[in-house]
Design an enzyme around this catalytic site. Sequence first.
Site, PDB file in Angstrom:
ATOM      1  N   PHE A 200       0.917  -1.281   0.081  1.00 13.81           N
ATOM      2  CA  PHE A 200      -0.109   0.117  -0.019  1.00 13.81           C
ATOM      3  C   PHE A 200       1.051   1.274   0.086  1.00 13.81           C
ATOM      4  O   PHE A 200       2.133   1.268   0.441  1.00 13.81           O
ATOM      5  CB  PHE A 200      -1.147  -0.064   0.994  1.00 13.81           C
ATOM      6  CG  PHE A 200      -0.329   0.019   2.535  1.00 13.81           C
ATOM      7  CD1 PHE A 200      -0.150   1.368   3.180  1.00 13.81           C
ATOM      8  CD2 PHE A 200       0.271  -1.074   3.162  1.00 13.81           C
ATOM      9  CE1 PHE A 200       0.645   1.470   4.312  1.00 13.81           C
ATOM     10  CE2 PHE A 200       0.742  -0.924   4.469  1.00 13.81           C
ATOM     11  CZ  PHE A 200       1.054   0.205   4.920  1.00 13.81           C
ATOM     12  N   CYS A 201       0.321   2.255  -0.280  1.00 15.34           N
ATOM     13  CA  CYS A 201       1.020   3.847  -0.537  1.00 15.34           C
ATOM     14  C   CYS A 201      -0.001   4.700  -0.255  1.00 15.34           C
ATOM     15  O   CYS A 201      -1.355   4.516  -0.127  1.00 15.34           O
ATOM     16  CB  CYS A 201       1.880   3.735  -1.670  1.00 15.34           C
ATOM     17  SG  CYS A 201       0.831   3.717  -3.147  1.00 15.34           S
ATOM     18  N   THR A 202       0.333   5.920  -0.444  1.00 17.08           N
ATOM     19  CA  THR A 202      -0.586   7.130  -0.213  1.00 17.08           C
ATOM     20  C   THR A 202      -1.673   7.108  -1.275  1.00 17.08           C
ATOM     21  O   THR A 202      -2.959   7.138  -0.702  1.00 17.08           O
ATOM     22  CB  THR A 202       0.128   8.541  -0.446  1.00 17.08           C
ATOM     23  OG1 THR A 202       1.286   8.318   0.383  1.00 17.08           O
ATOM     24  CG2 THR A 202      -0.718   9.751   0.211  1.00 17.08           C
TER      25      THR A 202
END
Length: 321
Positions: A180-182
């Site tokens: 996951f990331c922003t």
Amino acid sequence: MANFLIAALYKFVELADFRELQKPLFDFCEAQGVKGTLLLAEEGINGTIAGPEDGIRAVLGRLRGNPRLAGLEHKESWAERMPFYRMKVKLKREIVTMGVPNVHARTMAGTYVKPDEWNELIADPDVIVVDCRNDYEVSIGTFKRAVNPRTSSFTEFPEWVRRQSAEGGILNKDAKVAMFCTGGIRCEKSTAYLRSQGFEHVYHLEGGILKYLETVGPEDSLWDGQCFVFDERVSVGHGLEPGDYEFCRACRLPLSAADKASELYEEGISCPHCHGTHTEDQLRRFRERQKQVELARRRKQRHIGVRPERPWAAAPAAEQG
């Protein structure tokens, strides 16, 4: 009252003529009163913009008017103050810089997982959950059980994968890996990279943390803390409400109330993260800048010249994701 609409967007798509798109897009954004940064590259578009709602809708409409960008998705939030100082449309080799050739996120990304299905996936103890963001972003919030690669730049991520794929590392090519990331862009490229290295069971959070916080309520959330964003809001929480962090104007890292209470904090000059790292010339510039900020504050004006310095660890503002 929130007067400015913020739109975070990206799309991996072939844009061979991206150079020709730069000036018309910049001129259109300027005419609509829209500010922020957009990155254009042969592999697509990425960025965050803000402005009056009509202006943002007009820019999004113009982008989607290009058949290659017809399916462009974006994430929305609101701010009481304009979170950007100017408009920039930049040309890049990559819309999010990994520095590895032939990583084709458009065709090689892993399996998308909807925000309302994410909790079930990462609750599985056999799933390795990896935060693809940089260490300063992870420091203020992440998902429970997530592994922090402790990178200072996305270009370090492939080396982390190499180390963790070796004997004694946490990654093996039969494992299930959830990333996951922003906003989703780094996840797409990260999962594409893992697949190029022979990993088969790779997943990523569709729409990133921002879509999760927008979609999943705090009562059901596995998110712990706040989410760093690359604009003057600094952080957001559930419902994408602005958080309570501020930027250090010397190093651009997020500051908590405890950081600001530290004896190493001097507004506009230094903080516990960067104290002792600046030259005397930099400190003189910072003090002069802070003096102008305080004068503008007394006049109840915004000193638009105050932009965070690029820190040794921070990514360029538009390369969020």
